[in-house]
Design a protein around this motif. Structure first.
Motif, mmCIF file in Angstrom:
data_model
loop_
_atom_site.group_PDB
_atom_site.id
_atom_site.type_symbol
_atom_site.label_atom_id
_atom_site.label_comp_id
_atom_site.label_asym_id
_atom_site.label_seq_id
_atom_site.Cartn_x
_atom_site.Cartn_y
_atom_site.Cartn_z
ATOM 1 N N GLU A 125 -0.551 135.553 -120.136
ATOM 2 C CA GLU A 125 -1.401 135.925 -120.470
ATOM 3 C C GLU A 125 -1.185 137.123 -119.818
ATOM 4 O OE1 GLU A 125 -3.406 135.344 -123.160
ATOM 5 O OE2 GLU A 125 -1.876 133.354 -123.329
ATOM 6 N N ILE A 126 -1.245 137.869 -118.815
ATOM 7 C CA ILE A 126 -0.779 138.828 -118.046
ATOM 8 C C ILE A 126 0.141 139.820 -118.494
ATOM 9 C CG2 ILE A 126 -0.499 139.930 -115.862
ATOM 10 C CD1 ILE A 126 -1.700 137.985 -114.530
ATOM 11 N N GLN A 139 -0.299 146.487 -124.371
ATOM 12 C CA GLN A 139 -1.424 147.713 -123.752
ATOM 13 C C GLN A 139 -0.327 148.988 -124.480
ATOM 14 O OE1 GLN A 139 -2.051 149.116 -119.773
ATOM 15 N NE2 GLN A 139 -3.475 148.531 -120.119
ATOM 16 N N LYS A 168 1.287 139.526 -121.660
ATOM 17 C CA LYS A 168 0.404 139.993 -122.838
ATOM 18 C C LYS A 168 -0.081 140.940 -123.078
ATOM 19 C CE LYS A 168 0.080 136.901 -125.754
ATOM 20 N NZ LYS A 168 -0.195 135.322 -126.643
ATOM 21 N N LYS A 169 -0.827 140.940 -122.230
ATOM 22 C CA LYS A 169 -1.500 142.052 -121.911
ATOM 23 C C LYS A 169 -0.886 143.142 -121.798
ATOM 24 C CE LYS A 169 -5.567 143.948 -119.230
ATOM 25 N NZ LYS A 169 -6.375 143.195 -118.381
ATOM 26 N N TYR A 170 0.080 143.484 -120.665
ATOM 27 C CA TYR A 170 0.221 144.620 -120.326
ATOM 28 C C TYR A 170 1.641 145.820 -121.834
ATOM 29 C CZ TYR A 170 -2.633 144.640 -116.961
ATOM 30 O OH TYR A 170 -3.486 144.953 -115.941
#
Length: 384
Positions: A200-201, A208, A203-205
């Motif tokens: 999840e971390i 972004q 995929k977030k960046y």
């Protein structure tokens, strides 16, 4: 028929990048004392040990204690304070010695510090602002940089410094990127953090970094494919200076002359001439003379003038390639001294270049990335 192209990048905590940053931090230390210093610094990093070797020449005294503190500060800034590799406990072996008088002979008369070939490249990716860089390497570096910034800022907990990314783009028959096919992101993490959280971390960046609508499908986002990445950095894989030369440049999209950049002062044309050719190629494309530009140059040790200069615009040129070469040879001093003076390279500006790419970066007020400036475009436009 669609074509796929892939580039990889590594973070500041990758073992080889740790070594590059240490080597360049030492170059900066010498240049801060004497801007005429000459350095060729090689670093090896492994479990709780750093070994440096190479040649230096400096008119001001630089102590072994200062060098050791520079190494520890660099490791601390990266974020390594682990059992297997810590800025506080790492053992440091220093084997630096004075530059060979035979090499100095040629450099003293403003000649090249060695023979070699160097390349510079720039490309306008259709529909995207990638700072005149190939899109795959540009995004691969930015993903890792965004993740690193989050780690340093405390936005994410449990992520460690070592990381790698890989971006595969799909292009249509006209050379236009149409989608991101696959992204691989491997990041070192604390043992307590689950792979679901890491995913999840990551995929977030990734999201972004990419434009809206460009995220690949979920099954084409591969995060820590082995399932575990706790042991990392120099404790997991020995690092050496100069082993990420494709990551440092164009991600395999353009040729490389073979010479690494980090650890070298600007009299080494491996570094300074490659910077200059990137500057020229970028300005050529930005001026609209071509949509893509590859330049090659060659030198002989001890001689100031280059032996050859080559251009290839891959049939995207708006003016004759020979006219572009004529402009360069008439207006730009491509001797080592001329390049150093033009780009103002005798400054302690090199440590920031040693992670996330030497090219495609924003010029800084202190002179770092001066080769990324677009200060020739208007002159080029007026001449054609």
């Amino acid at each position: 028929m669609y074509q796929n192209f892939t580039s990889e990048a590594v973070s500041e905590g990758h073992p080889d990048k740790v070594c590059d940053q240490i080597s360049d931090a030492i170059v900066d230390l010498y240049l801060s004392r004497d801007n005429l210093s000459r350095c060729a610094i090689e670093t090896l990093a492994t479990t709780n040990r750093v070994i440096i070797a190479g040649e230096t020449s400096c008119n001001s005294y630089v102590s072994s204690d200062e060098i050791e503190q520079t190494i520890r500060n660099t490791i601390r800034q990266i974020g390594y304070d682990q059992k297997g590799f810590s800025w506080q406990t790492v053992k440091i072996d220093n084997y630096l010695h004075h530059q060979s008088c035979d090499i100095a002979l040629g450099v003293d008369r403003d000649g090249a510090g060695d023979q070699g070939i160097m390349f510079g490249y720039a490309k306008k990716e259709k529909g995207f602002d990638s700072n005149y860089m190939p899109l795959a390497i540009y995004w691969a570096n930015r993903i890792l940089q965004n993740l690193s910034n989050a780690r340093h800022n405390g936005e994410v907990i449990g992520i460690e410094p070592d990381a790698k990314s890989q971006v595969t783009l799909e292009y249509d028959n006209n050379g236009t990127p149409i989608r991101v096919k696959t992204i691989v992101l491997s990041t070192q993490h604390h043992d307590s953090v689950s792979q679901e959280t890491i995913r999840e971390i990551a995929k977030k960046y990734i999201a972004q970094t990419l434009p809206d609508g460009w995220m690949p499908t979920d099954d084409n986002i591969l995060v820590n494919p082995t399932g575990r990445f706790v042991i990392g950095g120099p404790d997991g894989d020995t690092g050496l200076t100069g082993r990420k030369i494709i990551v440092d440049t164009y991600g395999g999209y353009a040729p490389h002359g073979g010479g690494a950049f980090s650890g070298k002062d600007p009299t080494k044309v491996d570094r300074s001439a490659a910077y200059m050719l990137r500057h020229l190629a970028k300005n050529i494309v930005a001026a609209g003379l071509a949509e893509e530009c590859l330049l090659q140059i060659s030198y002989a040790i001890g001689l100031a003038e280059p032996l050859s200069l080559y251009i290839n615009t891959n049939h995207t040129n708006k003016v004759e390639e020979q006219r572009i070469l004529d402009f360069i040879q008439k207006n730009i001093d491509l001797t080592p001294k001329g390049i150093i003076n033009y780009l103002n390279l005798r400054r302690p500006i090199y440590q920031p270049t040693a992670a996330y790419g030497h090219f495609g970066r924003k010029p800084e007020d202190n002179g770092t990335f001066s080769w990324e400036k677009l200060n020739l475009t208007e002159q080029m436009k007026s001449c054609f």
